[in-house]
Design an enzyme around this catalytic site. Structure first.
Site, PDB file in Angstrom:
ATOM      1  N   ARG A 175       0.347   2.617 -11.699  1.00  0.00           N
ATOM      2  CA  ARG A 175       1.276   1.918 -10.818  1.00  0.00           C
ATOM      3  C   ARG A 175       2.666   2.555 -10.883  1.00  0.00           C
ATOM      4  O   ARG A 175       3.128   2.956 -11.957  1.00  0.00           O
ATOM      5  CB  ARG A 175       1.378   0.435 -11.205  1.00  0.00           C
ATOM      6  CG  ARG A 175       0.060  -0.311 -11.093  1.00  0.00           C
ATOM      7  CD  ARG A 175      -0.433  -0.405  -9.652  1.00  0.00           C
ATOM      8  NE  ARG A 175      -1.705  -1.119  -9.581  1.00  0.00           N
ATOM      9  CZ  ARG A 175      -2.890  -0.512  -9.572  1.00  0.00           C
ATOM     10  NH1 ARG A 175      -2.963   0.813  -9.625  1.00  0.00           N
ATOM     11  NH2 ARG A 175      -3.994  -1.226  -9.495  1.00  0.00           N
ATOM     12  N   HIS A 190       0.826  -1.196   0.000  1.00  0.00           N
ATOM     13  CA  HIS A 190       0.000   0.000   0.000  1.00  0.00           C
ATOM     14  C   HIS A 190       0.869   1.258   0.000  1.00  0.00           C
ATOM     15  O   HIS A 190       1.881   1.324   0.682  1.00  0.00           O
ATOM     16  CB  HIS A 190      -0.894   0.039   1.235  1.00  0.00           C
ATOM     17  CG  HIS A 190      -2.139  -0.788   1.100  1.00  0.00           C
ATOM     18  ND1 HIS A 190      -2.954  -0.736   0.004  1.00  0.00           N
ATOM     19  CD2 HIS A 190      -2.719  -1.667   1.949  1.00  0.00           C
ATOM     20  CE1 HIS A 190      -3.984  -1.538   0.174  1.00  0.00           C
ATOM     21  NE2 HIS A 190      -3.853  -2.131   1.345  1.00  0.00           N
ATOM     22  N   CYS A 198       0.514   1.962  -5.865  1.00  0.00           N
ATOM     23  CA  CYS A 198      -0.360   2.845  -6.645  1.00  0.00           C
ATOM     24  C   CYS A 198       0.237   4.239  -6.791  1.00  0.00           C
ATOM     25  O   CYS A 198       1.018   4.699  -5.956  1.00  0.00           O
ATOM     26  CB  CYS A 198      -1.722   2.967  -5.977  1.00  0.00           C
ATOM     27  SG  CYS A 198      -2.756   1.521  -6.177  1.00  0.00           S
TER      28      CYS A 198
END
Length: 270
Positions: A261, A178, A252
């Site tokens: 990405r 994340h 991300c």
């Protein structure tokens, strides 16, 4: 007899209507404030509280791995269907990692050549088996197999892509994490520079990779970035052309979005 004077009071109806409108506006205002407070609390919970929870739990897992020993190496990275993982995926599995269609080859246990013998069964999907350290960023994050959102990434772990190499082996050891919320271990990987160390500790063994390239933006379907010889199929100039022992970090971009990405590549220090 005097004529009776009839007094007509005007404006009472208007005042009543105005009072009604004012009351309605007040009620709408209170509702808007209530909704705003609820939304703010949800944002605080998602952005701040989940961060604290995941970060604290991940740090505890790192400590346990260091002090109490190591889990056995996994047989493979998990399941998935040809997509480069990021924190924006809505479901917990499908489409969240690279399977055979992504061109990563067979199982990582055979094609990648695990370092050292395995002991016992591979750990369950949600169990961490190694630690990824990023000294420049002060990051130490547990590594678990698979890129399942709920059972791996949302715990603040780095998720090992299905079918990619084991740490230290020839091929591409590819992991996702994340960038925002849930511990956000990869939030600042855009700050990494050529030559920075990426350290992977597995069962008492240490593998040091050196950052070689960064791809600032690509699509979630750019599965070439986690191929055994990583090379973007969207931006062909980015990546490598010769077999080696690689590491790939994906997350991300831009922040608080899952539209694209961000990719960081490194090669094993010999």
């Amino acid at each position: 007899m005097r004529d009776r004077v009839r007094v007509v009071v005007q404006g009472q109806g208007r005042r009543s209507r105005r009072a009604g409108i004012a009351g309605a506006l007040w009620a709408v205002g209170e509702l808007a404030v209530t909704v705003g407070v609820v939304v703010m609390l949800l944002v605080v919970h998602q952005v701040w509280w989940t961060n604290r929870q995941a970060l604290s739990a991940a740090h505890e897992v790192v400590r346990e791995l260091e002090e109490r020993g190591w889990a056995p190496l996994p047989e493979g990275g998990g399941e998935g269907e040809g997509q480069v993982q990021g924190e924006g995926e809505a479901d917990s599995g499908a489409g969240a990692s690279v399977g055979p269609s992504g061109g990563t080859g067979g199982s990582s246990g055979e094609a990648a050549g695990n370092p050292g013998p395995r002991t016992g069964k591979p750990p369950p999907r949600e169990s961490a088996y190694g630690i990824l350290r990023i000294p420049r960023l002060g990051v130490a994050v547990p590594v678990a197999r698979g890129v399942d959102k709920r059972s791996v990434l949302d715990k603040g772990y780095a998720g090992h892509y299905a079918g990619t190499a084991q740490p230290g082996a020839e091929g591409n050891f590819a992991v996702a994490g994340h960038r925002n919320t849930h511990g956000e271990p990869f939030r600042y990987i855009n700050r990494l520079r050529v030559g920075d160390e990426l350290i992977v500790d597995v069962r008492g063994k240490r593998y040091v990779y050196l950052v070689g390239q960064t791809l600032a933006e690509t699509t979630e379907r750019d599965t070439g970035v986690i191929a055994p010889v990583p090379r973007s199929i969207v931006r062909p100039g980015a990546g490598y052309s010769e077999p080696d022992a690689y590491i790939t970090l994906t997350t991300c971009t831009p922040e608080y979005s899952s539209k694209y990405r961000l990719v960081v590549w490194g090669t094993l220090k010999r």
